[in-house]
Motif scaffolding. Structure first.
Motif: not given
Length: 327
Positions: A145-146, A149, A153, A156-157, A159, A175, A178-179
């Motif tokens: 999943q990284q 991303v 983007l 991200q959820e 992740l 994370l 950052r989001m």
């Protein structure tokens, strides 16, 4: 004079004969050239026939998968693979069908073959994440999943949810911070972030094993606040709505990213005909779902809420969404 005429006729015959010979030779060469030119389309036709056969089996496989005949789909994919081997699309479809049959080892093998040719194919990477989730292999799911991303983007959820399922709350909070700085957070994730930060210095210790015989489930939950015990308590109390709602409320506060708690609360509220409250719980919880089967259960329960509210258009829509996932 007669001799001259005969010689002239002889010359004419000789020229005609030469012309005929030349014409015959040119005709032969032209015919040979024409045959040689025709040989290219013939070869092309054979290639097209091969391609048509391949497509016929491949689209038959898609058709069989769409109606749930996954083994039949695999058989058609095998025929496609015999005609044209090492095709990325065929490998990907093999993987999807094997996952639908819960054969995760084969599903993983085929998608990894496909990824060798297209290592940054986001659809195949997302599919591989699903396989790891099915196997409860969250560490591997996080690693893939990284990569997702890095390409998109919007991943991200998921992740964040994977970090939480892997007990990596610090990474989940980092994370989400950052989001929030880049695009903001949905209301569900804002509540989640707030809950996680509040208990950051007072973590819940979840026991790996639970001795049910050591006391009632309620007593055990009061003693250690374990999610494992909470889940057992909620399942054991499904015929006692007051107990379910009491501990579901506490469970959501303690474990805000556990979709099962929202789901069972929604089911209980639907049973009590409190459809608006049920729908709110389900809408809050579905953001944290990572497994297809549970997502289908959420949609089915949301359909029941809409039915109770008299919104039959939304009921039909969510029933179809649930059915589509299960196909």
């Amino acid at each position: 004079m007669k001799i001259r005429i005969e010689n002239k006729e002889h010359r004419i015959k000789r020229v005609c004969s030469s012309k005929n010979a030349l014409f015959s030779m040119l005709f032969f060469l032209f015919s040979f050239f024409s045959f040689s030119q025709d040989s290219i389309p013939i070869a092309k036709d054979l290639t097209e026939e091969k391609e048509l056969d391949f497509q016929q089996f491949f689209f038959k496989a898609l058709s069989e998968k769409s109606i749930g005949n996954y083994q039949k789909a695999i058989e058609n994919l095998e025929s496609s693979n015999q005609i044209i081997s090492d095709n990325v699309a065929v490998y990907f479809e093999f993987s999807k069908n094997y996952l639908l049959l819960n054969k995760t080892l084969l599903a993983k093998e085929y998608v990894e073959r496909a990824l060798k040719s297209e290592p940054n194919n986001i659809w195949m990477l997302k599919h591989l994440v699903k396989i790891h989730i099915k196997d409860k292999n969250f560490s591997e799911a996080i690693a893939i999943q990284q990569k997702v991303v890095e390409i998109d983007l919007n991943g991200q959820e998921l992740l964040v949810k994977l970090y939480l399922n892997n007990k990596e709350e610090e990474k989940a909070i980092t994370l989400m911070n950052r989001m929030q700085q880049i695009n903001g957070l949905s209301s569900s994730f804002q509540k989640l972030k707030s809950s996680l930060e509040k208990r950051k210095n007072n973590p819940i210790v979840e026991e790996k094993t639970t001795d049910v015989a050591s006391g009632s489930l309620e007593d055990q939950f009061k003693a250690n606040k374990s999610y494992t015990v909470l889940k057992q308590l909620l399942l054991a109390s499904k015929d006692k709505p007051e107990i379910v709602l009491k501990y579901a409320e506490e469970g959501i506060a303690l474990f805000p990213a556990q979709p099962f708690v929202y789901l069972i609360k929604g089911k209980t509220l639907n049973y009590q005909k409190k459809y608006k409250d049920a729908l709110l719980s389900l809408q809050n919880g579905i953001d944290f779902v990572i497994e297809d089967a549970m997502e289908a259960d959420f949609y089915k329960e949301m359909a029941a809420s809409y039915k109770g509210l008299g919104n039959f258009i939304e009921e039909k829509k969510f029933l179809e969404k649930s059915k589509k996932i299960k196909e």
